[in-house]
Design a protein around this motif. Structure first.
Motif, short mmCIF file in Angstrom:
data_model
loop_
_atom_site.label_atom_id
_atom_site.label_comp_id
_atom_site.label_asym_id
_atom_site.label_seq_id
_atom_site.Cartn_x
_atom_site.Cartn_y
_atom_site.Cartn_z
N ALA A 235 16.74 10.94 -2.34
CA ALA A 235 16.39 9.52 -2.44
C ALA A 235 16.45 8.93 -1.03
CB ALA A 235 17.36 8.80 -3.37
N ALA A 236 15.28 8.62 -0.48
CA ALA A 236 15.22 8.16 0.91
C ALA A 236 15.71 6.72 1.03
CB ALA A 236 13.79 8.27 1.42
N GLY A 237 16.05 6.35 2.25
CA GLY A 237 16.46 4.97 2.49
C GLY A 237 16.43 4.65 3.97
N CYS A 238 16.42 3.36 4.28
CA CYS A 238 16.41 2.95 5.69
C CYS A 238 16.81 1.47 5.76
CB CYS A 238 15.03 3.16 6.30
SG CYS A 238 13.77 2.06 5.64
N TYR A 239 16.97 1.02 6.98
CA TYR A 239 17.17 -0.40 7.22
C TYR A 239 15.82 -0.99 7.63
CZ TYR A 239 22.06 0.89 7.26
OH TYR A 239 23.28 1.40 6.89
N ALA A 240 15.57 -2.21 7.21
CA ALA A 240 14.27 -2.83 7.51
C ALA A 240 14.48 -4.28 7.91
CB ALA A 240 13.37 -2.74 6.28
N ARG A 241 13.53 -4.79 8.64
CA ARG A 241 13.50 -6.23 8.84
C ARG A 241 12.06 -6.68 9.00
NH1 ARG A 241 16.08 -7.55 14.75
NH2 ARG A 241 14.83 -6.10 15.97
N VAL A 242 11.85 -7.93 8.68
CA VAL A 242 10.50 -8.49 8.70
C VAL A 242 10.15 -8.91 10.12
CG1 VAL A 242 9.13 -10.47 7.94
CG2 VAL A 242 10.56 -9.24 6.30
N LEU A 255 16.32 -0.88 2.41
CA LEU A 255 15.32 -0.37 1.48
C LEU A 255 15.74 1.04 1.08
CD1 LEU A 255 11.91 -1.42 3.10
CD2 LEU A 255 12.92 -2.32 1.00
N ALA A 256 15.77 1.31 -0.18
CA ALA A 256 16.19 2.65 -0.62
C ALA A 256 15.63 2.95 -1.99
CB ALA A 256 17.71 2.74 -0.65
N VAL A 257 15.46 4.23 -2.23
CA VAL A 257 15.09 4.72 -3.56
C VAL A 257 16.38 4.95 -4.32
CG1 VAL A 257 14.04 6.64 -4.82
CG2 VAL A 257 12.99 5.81 -2.70
N PRO A 258 16.48 4.49 -5.55
CA PRO A 258 17.72 4.74 -6.31
C PRO A 258 17.95 6.23 -6.50
CG PRO A 258 16.34 3.13 -7.44
CD PRO A 258 15.50 3.73 -6.34
N PRO A 259 19.20 6.65 -6.57
CA PRO A 259 19.47 8.07 -6.80
C PRO A 259 18.77 8.56 -8.07
CG PRO A 259 21.49 6.87 -6.34
CD PRO A 259 20.42 5.85 -6.50
N ALA A 260 18.24 9.78 -8.01
CA ALA A 260 17.49 10.31 -9.15
C ALA A 260 18.33 10.32 -10.41
CB ALA A 260 17.00 11.72 -8.83
N ARG A 261 19.62 10.59 -10.26
CA ARG A 261 20.47 10.71 -11.44
C ARG A 261 20.78 9.35 -12.08
NH1 ARG A 261 22.80 14.56 -7.82
NH2 ARG A 261 22.44 16.67 -8.52
N SER A 262 20.46 8.26 -11.37
CA SER A 262 20.74 6.94 -11.94
C SER A 262 19.78 6.59 -13.06
CB SER A 262 20.63 5.88 -10.84
OG SER A 262 19.27 5.67 -10.49
N GLY A 263 18.61 7.24 -13.07
CA GLY A 263 17.62 6.92 -14.09
C GLY A 263 16.81 5.67 -13.76
N LEU A 264 17.13 5.00 -12.65
CA LEU A 264 16.38 3.80 -12.26
C LEU A 264 15.14 4.19 -11.48
CD1 LEU A 264 18.99 1.27 -10.89
CD2 LEU A 264 17.65 1.07 -12.96
N THR A 278 4.97 -15.89 -1.17
CA THR A 278 6.14 -15.09 -1.49
C THR A 278 5.72 -13.66 -1.77
OG1 THR A 278 7.18 -17.04 -2.49
CG2 THR A 278 8.13 -14.89 -3.04
N PHE A 279 6.43 -12.73 -1.18
CA PHE A 279 6.11 -11.31 -1.36
C PHE A 279 7.35 -10.56 -1.84
CE2 PHE A 279 3.23 -12.97 1.78
CZ PHE A 279 2.01 -12.42 1.43
N ALA A 280 7.11 -9.53 -2.63
CA ALA A 280 8.18 -8.62 -3.04
C ALA A 280 8.04 -7.34 -2.23
CB ALA A 280 8.07 -8.31 -4.53
N VAL A 281 9.16 -6.87 -1.69
CA VAL A 281 9.18 -5.64 -0.89
C VAL A 281 10.18 -4.68 -1.49
CG1 VAL A 281 9.58 -4.66 1.40
CG2 VAL A 281 8.67 -6.98 1.19
N ARG A 282 9.77 -3.45 -1.72
CA ARG A 282 10.69 -2.47 -2.29
C ARG A 282 10.32 -1.07 -1.84
NH1 ARG A 282 8.64 -2.38 -8.63
NH2 ARG A 282 6.55 -1.68 -8.21
N MET A 283 11.27 -0.16 -1.96
CA MET A 283 10.99 1.25 -1.72
C MET A 283 11.11 1.98 -3.05
SD MET A 283 12.82 4.12 0.70
CE MET A 283 12.51 3.30 2.24
N VAL A 284 10.08 2.73 -3.37
CA VAL A 284 10.07 3.49 -4.63
C VAL A 284 9.42 4.84 -4.39
CG1 VAL A 284 9.97 1.51 -6.20
CG2 VAL A 284 7.85 2.42 -5.23
#
Lengths: 406, 203
Positions: A235-242, A255-264, A278-284
Motif C-alpha cells: 500500500a503506497a503512500g507519500c506526503y503531498a501539498r498543493v 496521501l496513502a492507499v489503505p492497507p490491503a487487509r483493512s478491506g477499505l 472544491t476538489f477531492a484528492v485521494r490515493m487509491v
C-alpha cells in the motif's frame, strides 16, 4: 567485385541474422530462469517489473551462489527490449530476408505467428488493464480496481457530488519516485498541482511516534513497511501539498492507499479549495472504468465433498447498459463485452456466518491483444504443419527418384 | 558480434537520464460509482483510524483506561485495537466500542452528528444534552438517526442510528459509541446505558 560490405549492409545482416536471434533467445531463457529464482524472495510482481517492464532498460539480475548466501550480480538488457529486438530480428530475417518460395512458405508463416505472439506481449504490457471487481449479492459496480498500481485521483465536487472527469496521476507519472526525492505533478486542466515527497511503496499511516524522525501531520505519520512478496499487499503512500498557479504552496497532507487487509478501498479524500472550486484528492489503487454496470444476483459455489477444493464457481449477473441482460459467468467461461473480459476469480465459501449475502470476485481484463496469443498459436501450428507436409512431399519425391537414378 | 555488444549496451547508456522532477498528468477517466459519496468533511483522525492494519501486525493496542463490568447479553466481544479499546458487535451489523479520542467534547459530538448529516451543535446545544457520568468521566449522551455517511471503517448505511457518550476527564476524551441499523440500536439502547454505567476506571 569487392567483398567488403558497406556499414548499412553489415547492420542489415547483423539485425536480420541467425546469430542475433540465437543470442536473444538464449538471453531470454537465462532471464526467465534468473527471474524465476528471484521471484521466490522478491515476489512475482516486483520481479516481473524488474526484468520485463518497458522502463527497465537494463537488469541487474541476481544469481544465487551455491554453498553461500551471496548473489552474483549479472547485468543484462531489459527483457522487454530483448523481445523488441527479437521481434525486429524475426521480422527482418524470418519474413524479409528469408528465401521465398513454396518450400519456405510454412516456415515464414510460423515466423509470422511467433512475431505476432511477441507483439501481443508488448501490446499487453503497454495497454492491458487488469483489476478485480468484488460484489456482494444485490450490489452492482461499473468499475474494477487494480490490485497493484497506486494512482492519485483529483475530481471536482459540487453540491456534494463529483462532477466532470477524474484527473489521474498514474503509473507513468508516479513510476520511479523515491523515498528521498520530490516530484511535482502538473495537472494542466486544474487550478493547482501537487508536490509529492517521501514516497514509499508500502506504508501504513500510524499515530505519531516520538523519535521516528518522520514528518507528522495532525499527529499522524507514515511508517514504511518492508515490501510484501505478494505485490498486491503493498500500500503506497507519500506526503503531498498543493501548489497553486501563483506558486503558493499549501499545508502538507498524507496521501496513502489503505492497507490491503483493512478491506477499505480508500481513505476519505482531502478537500482542496482553488479558484472558488472544491476538489477531492485521494490515493487509491487504480480505478478501471467499465462501460456498463455489473449487478450480482446470485453467487453459487460448489465444493467437492468434505473438502475446500472448489468444484465450480458460477455467478449469475445482470449486465446493465440501458437494458439489463442476464449473464452467467463460470470458471473458464468468462464474459467478454465492450473490450473487457470478466473471469470468475473468487467466491465466498457458502452462506455467510452472520447471514449476510454471499459475494463473488471477478478478474476484469481489458487487453487489445487478448486473443492474439491464441490466434498466433493457430498460425504457428498451420505454418509448421505446412512445412512438415512440404518436407514430407519433397522427401517422398526424392525417395521415388532414387531407384530411377540407380 | 562486435555490433551485438554495441547494440546491447545502448540500453545501459540510456540509463543516465535521471529522475524526473516534474511530470504532467493528462490522463482522465469518466466518473464511476466509486466516485459517489465522497466525504470531504473528514479530519485526519477519522480518515486514518479507518483502514488500520490488524493490530497484531502493526499497531500496539494501548491499555484501556476503563474496563467493563460485564459483556451485555447478546453482544459479542471482539478483539480490541488501537482505536477500539473495548470492542463489541451485536445484531446483523451493530457495533459498540469504547475509544480514547482527541479534541474536546463538542468537537467529538459534532463529528458524530456530521456522520449522520445532522446540524452541528453550539455550546448551548451541548449544554442541553443529557448529562452522563461514567468511570470518573463526565460527558453527554448523543443520539442521531438517519443515513450514516460512512467513516470509521464503515460503509454508508441508510436507516441507521447512533447512540453513545462523549465524556471528558482531565483533558482526556472517552467515547462510547453504538452504531447500527435503527431498529437494532433502539433495541440495544438500554443495554448500552447499563454498559456505560457499569464502566470502571482500569486502575
Amino acid at each position: 567485385m569487392s567483398k567488403s560490405k558497406s556499414p548499412a549492409q553489415r547492420i542489415w545482416r547483423f539485425l536480420s541474422g541467425l546469430g542475433l536471434a540465437t543470442v536473444l533467445l538464449i538471453l531470454l531463457g537465462v532471464q526467465t530462469w534468473l527471474a524465476t529464482l528471484e521471484m521466490v524472495e522478491a515476489g512475482l510482481l516486483d520481479t516481473l517489473q524488474k526484468y520485463f517492464h518497458w522502463t527497465s532498460w537494463y537488469v541487474l539480475a541476481e544469481l544465487p551462489l551455491p554453498f553461500s548466501d551471496g548473489h552474483l550480480i549479472v547485468p543484462m538488457p531489459g527483457g522487454y527490449w530483448v523481445c523488441a529486438l527479437l521481434l525486429l530480428n524475426m521480422t527482418l530475417g524470418g519474413l524479409i530476408r528469408i528465401r521465398k518460395g513454396w518450400k519456405t512458405a510454412g516456415v515464414m508463416l510460423a515466423h509470422f505467428g511467433i512475431i505476432f505472439m511477441v507483439a501481443a506481449g508488448g501490446v499487453a504490457q503497454l495497454f492491458e488493464k487488469r483489476g478485480v471487481m468484488f460484489l456482494f449479492e444485490g450490489e452492482q459496480a461499473d468499475y474494477a480496481v487494480s490490485l497493484t498500481d497506486p494512482t492519485i485521483e483529483v475530481v471536482e465536487v459540487k453540491d456534494g457530488a463529483a462532477v466532470g472527469e477524474v484527473h489521474v496521476a498514474g503509473e507513468r507519472e508516479l513510476h520511479g519516485i523515491g523515498r528521498n526525492s520530490s516530484r511535482i505533478i502538473r495537472f494542466p486542466d486544474l487550478p493547482f498541482d501537487l508536490e509529492l515527497s517521501g514516497w514509499a511503496k508500502n506504508v501504513v499511516v500510524v499515530p505519531e511516534q516520538k523519535g521516528s524522525g518522520n514528518p507528522s501531520i495532525d499527529g499522524w505519520t507514515l511508517r514504511e513497511l518492508p515490501l510484501e512478496t505478494e505485490g498486491e499487499l503493498n500500500a503506497a503512500g507519500c506526503y503531498a501539498r498543493v501548489v497553486r498557479e501563483d506558486g503558493e504552496t499549501g499545508m502538507p497532507f498524507i496521501l496513502a492507499v489503505p492497507p490491503a487487509r483493512s478491506g477499505l478501498e480508500s481513505f476519505a479524500p482531502y478537500s482542496v479549495e482553488a479558484d472558488g472550486r472544491t476538489f477531492a484528492v485521494r490515493m487509491v489503487k487504480e480505478t478501471i472504468p467499465v462501460p456498463y454496470a455489473v449487478k450480482l444476483d446470485d453467487a453459487i459455489a460448489e465444493y467437492y465433498p468434505n473438502s475446500a477444493r472448489p468444484k465450480s464457481f458460477m455467478s449469475k449477473i445482470e449486465r446493465v447498459e440501458g437494458e439489463s441482460v442476464p449473464v452467467e459467468i463460470r470458471m473458464n467461461e468468462p464474459m467478454r463485452r465492450g473490450g473487457f473480459t470478466f473471469f470468475q476469480r473468487t467466491m465466498s465459501s457458502g452462506p455467510q456466518p452472520s447471514g449476510g449475502p454471499e459475494f463473488s470476485g471477478f478478474e476484469v481484463v481489458s487487453n487489445p491483444a487478448d486473443k492474439w496469443p491464441e490466434w498466433s498459436l493457430y498460425v504457428v501450428t498451420a505454418g509448421l504443419g505446412i512445412h512438415f507436409l512440404m518436407m514430407l512431399f519433397t522427401s517422398g519425391r526424392r525417395m521415388n527418384r532414387k531407384p530411377q537414378a540407380s | 558480434m562486435k555490433y551485438g555488444v554495441t547494440l546491447l549496451s545502448i540500453p545501459l547508456m540510456l540509463v543516465s537520464c535521471g529522475e524526473r522532477e516534474e511530470v504532467v498528468a493528462e490522463e482522465t477517466r469518466p466518473l464511476t460509482m466509486r466516485d459517489a459519496n465522497l466525504d470531504l468533511d473528514t479530519d485526519n483522525d477519522e480518515r486514518f483510524s479507518q483502514g488500520r492494519p490488524a493490530p497484531a501486525t502493526t499497531l500496539e493496542t494501548p491499555p484501556s483506561p476503563v474496563v467493563a463490568s460485564a459483556v451485555p447479553e447478546g453482544w459479542t466481544e471482539l478483539e480490541s485495537s488501537a482505536f477500539r479499546l473495548l470492542n463489541y458487535s451485536f445484531g446483523s451489523k451493530g457495533q459498540a466500542y469504547v475509544s480514547a479520542s482527541r479534541g474536546g467534547v463538542l468537537d467529538n459530538v459534532n463529528r458524530w452528528l456530521r456522520q449522520f448529516g445532522a446540524e452541528p451543535l453550539d455550546a448551548a446545544g451541548l449544554a442541553a444534552l443529557e448529562k452522563v457520568e461514567t468511570a470518573g468521566y463526565r460527558g453527554v449522551w448523543v443520539e442521531a438517526d438517519g443515513d450514516f455517511g460512512g467513516g470509521m471503517g464503515q460503509d454508508p448505511g441508510k436507516g441507521w442510528a447512533l447512540r453513545g457518550v462523549v465524556a471528558e476527564s482531565g483533558g482526556n476524551i472517552l467515547t462510547v459509541k453504538m452504531l447500527g441499523p435503527l431498529a437494532e440500536v433502539v433495541a440495544e439502547e438500554e443495554r448500552l446505558r447499563r454498559f456505560v454505567a457499569g464502566l470502571k476506571a482500569a486502575n
